[in-house]
Design a protein around this motif. Structure first.
Motif, PDB file in Angstrom:
ATOM      1  N   ASN A   1       0.829  -1.199   0.000  1.00 50.28           N
ATOM      2  CA  ASN A   1       0.000   0.000   0.000  1.00 50.28           C
ATOM      3  C   ASN A   1       0.868   1.255   0.000  1.00 50.28           C
ATOM      4  OD1 ASN A   1      -2.425   1.416   0.046  1.00 50.28           O
ATOM      5  ND2 ASN A   1      -2.410   1.551   2.270  1.00 50.28           N
ATOM      6  N   PHE A   2       1.923   1.266   0.811  1.00 53.33           N
ATOM      7  CA  PHE A   2       2.843   2.396   0.875  1.00 53.33           C
ATOM      8  C   PHE A   2       3.511   2.624  -0.477  1.00 53.33           C
ATOM      9  CE2 PHE A   2       7.160   4.030   1.704  1.00 53.33           C
ATOM     10  CZ  PHE A   2       6.826   5.240   2.287  1.00 53.33           C
ATOM     11  N   PHE A   3       3.977   1.554  -1.105  1.00 52.39           N
ATOM     12  CA  PHE A   3       4.655   1.665  -2.391  1.00 52.39           C
ATOM     13  C   PHE A   3       3.708   2.178  -3.471  1.00 52.39           C
ATOM     14  CE2 PHE A   3       8.067   1.003  -5.219  1.00 52.39           C
ATOM     15  CZ  PHE A   3       7.519   0.568  -6.413  1.00 52.39           C
ATOM     16  N   SER A   4       2.465   1.702  -3.489  1.00 54.01           N
ATOM     17  CA  SER A   4       1.515   2.154  -4.505  1.00 54.01           C
ATOM     18  C   SER A   4       1.182   3.634  -4.317  1.00 54.01           C
ATOM     19  CB  SER A   4       0.245   1.309  -4.485  1.00 54.01           C
ATOM     20  OG  SER A   4      -0.479   1.525  -3.300  1.00 54.01           O
ATOM     21  N   GLN A   5       1.137   4.101  -3.083  1.00 48.30           N
ATOM     22  CA  GLN A   5       0.882   5.516  -2.837  1.00 48.30           C
ATOM     23  C   GLN A   5       2.050   6.368  -3.330  1.00 48.30           C
ATOM     24  OE1 GLN A   5      -1.901   7.003  -1.673  1.00 48.30           O
ATOM     25  NE2 GLN A   5      -2.820   4.984  -1.779  1.00 48.30           N
ATOM     26  N   LEU A   6       3.270   5.917  -3.121  1.00 46.24           N
ATOM     27  CA  LEU A   6       4.443   6.663  -3.579  1.00 46.24           C
ATOM     28  C   LEU A   6       4.469   6.768  -5.094  1.00 46.24           C
ATOM     29  CD1 LEU A   6       7.411   5.426  -1.387  1.00 46.24           C
ATOM     30  CD2 LEU A   6       6.361   7.685  -1.402  1.00 46.24           C
ATOM     31  N   SER A   7       4.133   5.703  -5.773  1.00 43.80           N
ATOM     32  CA  SER A   7       4.236   5.701  -7.220  1.00 43.80           C
ATOM     33  C   SER A   7       3.193   6.597  -7.882  1.00 43.80           C
ATOM     34  CB  SER A   7       4.131   4.276  -7.757  1.00 43.80           C
ATOM     35  OG  SER A   7       2.863   3.754  -7.461  1.00 43.80           O
ATOM     36  N   LYS A   8       2.122   6.963  -7.162  1.00 53.84           N
ATOM     37  CA  LYS A   8       1.088   7.813  -7.724  1.00 53.84           C
ATOM     38  C   LYS A   8       1.446   9.298  -7.635  1.00 53.84           C
ATOM     39  CE  LYS A   8      -2.564   4.547  -6.798  1.00 53.84           C
ATOM     40  NZ  LYS A   8      -3.742   4.242  -6.010  1.00 53.84           N
ATOM     41  N   LYS A   9       2.387   9.639  -6.793  1.00 52.17           N
ATOM     42  CA  LYS A   9       2.760  11.036  -6.630  1.00 52.17           C
ATOM     43  C   LYS A   9       3.693  11.459  -7.757  1.00 52.17           C
ATOM     44  CE  LYS A   9       2.339  10.825  -1.680  1.00 52.17           C
ATOM     45  NZ  LYS A   9       1.456  11.756  -1.123  1.00 52.17           N
ATOM     46  N   LYS A  10       3.436  12.644  -8.278  1.00 51.98           N
ATOM     47  CA  LYS A  10       4.269  13.165  -9.351  1.00 51.98           C
ATOM     48  C   LYS A  10       4.990  14.397  -8.834  1.00 51.98           C
ATOM     49  CE  LYS A  10       1.053  11.608 -12.861  1.00 51.98           C
ATOM     50  NZ  LYS A  10       0.161  12.031 -13.928  1.00 51.98           N
ATOM     51  N   ALA A  11       6.275  14.453  -9.045  1.00 54.07           N
ATOM     52  CA  ALA A  11       7.065  15.577  -8.578  1.00 54.07           C
ATOM     53  C   ALA A  11       8.127  15.923  -9.614  1.00 54.07           C
ATOM     54  CB  ALA A  11       7.732  15.251  -7.247  1.00 54.07           C
TER      55      ALA A  11
ATOM     56  N   PHE B   1       0.089  34.809 -20.867  1.00 56.88           N
ATOM     57  CA  PHE B   1      -0.672  36.054 -20.767  1.00 56.88           C
ATOM     58  C   PHE B   1      -1.443  36.163 -19.453  1.00 56.88           C
ATOM     59  CE2 PHE B   1      -0.282  35.029 -25.308  1.00 56.88           C
ATOM     60  CZ  PHE B   1       0.532  36.085 -25.679  1.00 56.88           C
ATOM     61  N   SER B   2      -1.395  35.130 -18.606  1.00 57.74           N
ATOM     62  CA  SER B   2      -2.064  35.194 -17.309  1.00 57.74           C
ATOM     63  C   SER B   2      -1.145  35.858 -16.281  1.00 57.74           C
ATOM     64  CB  SER B   2      -2.471  33.796 -16.846  1.00 57.74           C
ATOM     65  OG  SER B   2      -1.348  33.028 -16.529  1.00 57.74           O
ATOM     66  N   ASN B   3      -1.705  36.179 -15.136  1.00 62.15           N
ATOM     67  CA  ASN B   3      -0.935  36.857 -14.086  1.00 62.15           C
ATOM     68  C   ASN B   3       0.126  35.943 -13.487  1.00 62.15           C
ATOM     69  OD1 ASN B   3      -2.379  39.253 -14.258  1.00 62.15           O
ATOM     70  ND2 ASN B   3      -3.937  38.513 -12.838  1.00 62.15           N
ATOM     71  N   PRO B   4       1.352  36.459 -13.283  1.00 59.49           N
ATOM     72  CA  PRO B   4       2.370  35.669 -12.589  1.00 59.49           C
ATOM     73  C   PRO B   4       2.027  35.559 -11.106  1.00 59.49           C
ATOM     74  CG  PRO B   4       3.247  37.810 -13.276  1.00 59.49           C
ATOM     75  CD  PRO B   4       1.852  37.723 -13.771  1.00 59.49           C
ATOM     76  N   VAL B   5       2.263  34.397 -10.543  1.00 56.75           N
ATOM     77  CA  VAL B   5       1.965  34.139  -9.134  1.00 56.75           C
ATOM     78  C   VAL B   5       3.237  34.200  -8.298  1.00 56.75           C
ATOM     79  CG1 VAL B   5       1.080  32.404  -7.518  1.00 56.75           C
ATOM     80  CG2 VAL B   5      -0.018  32.711  -9.741  1.00 56.75           C
ATOM     81  N   ALA B   6       4.309  33.593  -8.819  1.00 56.41           N
ATOM     82  CA  ALA B   6       5.574  33.534  -8.079  1.00 56.41           C
ATOM     83  C   ALA B   6       6.719  33.272  -9.057  1.00 56.41           C
ATOM     84  CB  ALA B   6       5.533  32.430  -7.034  1.00 56.41           C
ATOM     85  N   LEU B   7       7.916  33.491  -8.585  1.00 55.80           N
ATOM     86  CA  LEU B   7       9.120  33.205  -9.348  1.00 55.80           C
ATOM     87  C   LEU B   7       9.850  32.061  -8.643  1.00 55.80           C
ATOM     88  CD1 LEU B   7      10.808  34.134 -11.772  1.00 55.80           C
ATOM     89  CD2 LEU B   7      12.015  35.671 -10.238  1.00 55.80           C
ATOM     90  N   LEU B   8       9.953  30.924  -9.310  1.00 55.28           N
ATOM     91  CA  LEU B   8      10.585  29.746  -8.723  1.00 55.28           C
ATOM     92  C   LEU B   8      12.055  29.698  -9.119  1.00 55.28           C
ATOM     93  CD1 LEU B   8       7.796  27.119  -9.496  1.00 55.28           C
ATOM     94  CD2 LEU B   8       8.020  28.611  -7.493  1.00 55.28           C
ATOM     95  N   LYS B   9      12.897  29.399  -8.177  1.00 50.44           N
ATOM     96  CA  LYS B   9      14.344  29.329  -8.409  1.00 50.44           C
ATOM     97  C   LYS B   9      14.774  27.909  -8.764  1.00 50.44           C
ATOM     98  CE  LYS B   9      15.134  33.613  -7.230  1.00 50.44           C
ATOM     99  NZ  LYS B   9      15.710  34.600  -8.091  1.00 50.44           N
ATOM    100  N   GLU B  10      15.905  27.800  -9.430  1.00 56.24           N
ATOM    101  CA  GLU B  10      16.472  26.512  -9.814  1.00 56.24           C
ATOM    102  C   GLU B  10      16.649  25.627  -8.577  1.00 56.24           C
ATOM    103  OE1 GLU B  10      20.289  24.829 -12.350  1.00 56.24           O
ATOM    104  OE2 GLU B  10      20.242  26.912 -11.701  1.00 56.24           O
ATOM    105  N   GLY B  11      16.242  24.356  -8.712  1.00 49.47           N
ATOM    106  CA  GLY B  11      16.375  23.410  -7.612  1.00 49.47           C
ATOM    107  C   GLY B  11      15.126  23.281  -6.753  1.00 49.47           C
ATOM    108  N   ARG B  12      14.130  24.125  -6.983  1.00 50.69           N
ATOM    109  CA  ARG B  12      12.895  24.086  -6.199  1.00 50.69           C
ATOM    110  C   ARG B  12      12.105  22.824  -6.537  1.00 50.69           C
ATOM    111  NH1 ARG B  12      10.493  27.605  -2.293  1.00 50.69           N
ATOM    112  NH2 ARG B  12       8.437  26.727  -1.962  1.00 50.69           N
ATOM    113  N   LEU B  13      11.633  22.124  -5.532  1.00 48.17           N
ATOM    114  CA  LEU B  13      10.824  20.921  -5.704  1.00 48.17           C
ATOM    115  C   LEU B  13       9.365  21.330  -5.823  1.00 48.17           C
ATOM    116  CD1 LEU B  13      10.722  17.795  -5.690  1.00 48.17           C
ATOM    117  CD2 LEU B  13      10.375  17.950  -3.232  1.00 48.17           C
ATOM    118  N   VAL B  14       8.668  20.780  -6.821  1.00 52.46           N
ATOM    119  CA  VAL B  14       7.243  21.065  -7.009  1.00 52.46           C
ATOM    120  C   VAL B  14       6.472  19.753  -7.095  1.00 52.46           C
ATOM    121  CG1 VAL B  14       7.617  23.276  -8.157  1.00 52.46           C
ATOM    122  CG2 VAL B  14       7.437  21.217  -9.535  1.00 52.46           C
ATOM    123  N   LYS B  15       5.224  19.770  -6.629  1.00 53.09           N
ATOM    124  CA  LYS B  15       4.327  18.628  -6.742  1.00 53.09           C
ATOM    125  C   LYS B  15       3.418  18.887  -7.935  1.00 53.09           C
ATOM    126  CE  LYS B  15       0.810  16.067  -4.287  1.00 53.09           C
ATOM    127  NZ  LYS B  15      -0.036  16.011  -3.095  1.00 53.09           N
TER     128      LYS B  15
END
Length: 79
Positions: A9-19, A36-50
């Motif tokens: 169950n733990f392994f299947s949950q990990l594999s569903k996450k995209k990062a 053309f939409s509004n900018p929200v933030a400026l992300l720097k190199e190395g930042r982890l995103v989900k």
């Protein structure tokens, strides 16, 4: 049997996450999947995103308290 079930169950949950990791020096997080939409933030190199979902050129991501869309070209990871 219980340990196997918990591990499976733990392994299947990990594999569903995209990062991904930001690979550009600076990557703009937009409110919608267009430059053309509004900018929200400026992300720097190395930042982890989900990643929530991706389109052809854009991915909807969350990082910290920010949500929005970034160009796929600026990311490296599991789409």
């Amino acid at each position: 049997m219980t340990n196997y079930y918990v591990f499976q169950n733990f392994f299947s949950q990990l594999s569903k996450k995209k990062a991904a990791i930001v690979i550009e020096e600076e990557l703009i997080l937009f409110g919608n999947s267009t430059i053309f939409s509004n900018p929200v933030a400026l992300l720097k190199e190395g930042r982890l995103v989900k990643i929530s979902k991706c389109k052809i050129e854009w991915c909807k991501v969350k990082t910290g308290k920010y949500n929005g869309w970034v160009s796929k070209n600026g990311l490296w990871g599991l789409f």
